[in-house]
Enzyme design. Structure first.
Site, short mmCIF file in Angstrom:
data_model
loop_
_atom_site.label_atom_id
_atom_site.label_comp_id
_atom_site.label_asym_id
_atom_site.label_seq_id
_atom_site.Cartn_x
_atom_site.Cartn_y
_atom_site.Cartn_z
N ASP A 83 0.86 -1.18 0.00
CA ASP A 83 0.00 0.00 0.00
C ASP A 83 0.90 1.24 0.00
OD1 ASP A 83 -2.31 1.47 -0.02
OD2 ASP A 83 -2.76 1.19 2.08
N ARG A 140 0.19 9.12 -7.12
CA ARG A 140 0.15 9.78 -5.81
C ARG A 140 1.52 10.33 -5.44
NH1 ARG A 140 -3.48 5.43 -2.38
NH2 ARG A 140 -5.22 5.38 -3.82
#
Length: 172
Positions: free
Chosen positions: A86, A142
């Site tokens: 993640d 991101r």
């Protein structure tokens, strides 16, 4: 101030009991995760956070005045798995947060960095983050993903952003 000698360490959790804490690595200091929650006035310098499972460096829940300097966050090899690991670095649900990320290397991360867990993160207007002279290597998305707050990104270098999947020439 805690000076950490070279070595591999597990997870470090910094909470309210550690307000005013400085963690400074001496040599090759590697953690598997450093999480900061409800801590104020925290400095992390000269350490690596590598091979984490979920979120290598989460800064959450009311943390304030955080400075991360000359650190490396990521994996030693790239992965085409979009779900694991993640995010390398998630900054969420903070309240009033002032944070500086400077001279850091963020590498080999699919989901690199998140400012705010969702569009209705409670700290949308009170997050002030500065990225200065960071190096993003083999990052895909991101870099950072900003959901509210105020972010300054100065003199950062992005190399191989949105990399091709291993064994192909196709970009995701």
């Amino acid at each position: 101030i805690i000076m950490v000698e070279s070595g591999n360490y597990g997870t470090l959790s910094i909470g309210t009991a550690y307000d005013g804490l400085s963690i400074i690595g001496k040599g090759n200091v590697v953690f598997s995760k450093i999480s900061i929650s409800k801590a104020k006035v925290v400095l992390i310098r000269n350490v690596s956070i590598l091979e984490y499972g979920t979120d290598g460096l989460p800064v959450t829940a009311g943390s304030a005045n955080v400075w991360v300097d000359h650190c490396t966050v990521g994996w030693t090899e790239t992965s085409s798995n979009k779900e694991k690991p993640d995010g390398a670095w998630d900054i969420t649900k903070n309240g009033k947060l002032y944070m500086t990320i400077s001279w850091c290397k963020i590498m080999n991360a699919w989901k690199t960095m998140l400012h705010g867990s969702s569009d209705d993160d409670a700290s949308l207007d009170d997050r002030y983050i500065t990225h200065y002279c960071n190096y993003y290597y083999n990052t895909h998305q991101r870099t950072p993903r900003i959901r509210g707050g105020k972010t300054h990104i100065l003199n950062c270098f992005y190399e191989n952003s949105g990399w091709a999947r291993p064994g192909t020439t196709e970009y995701e």
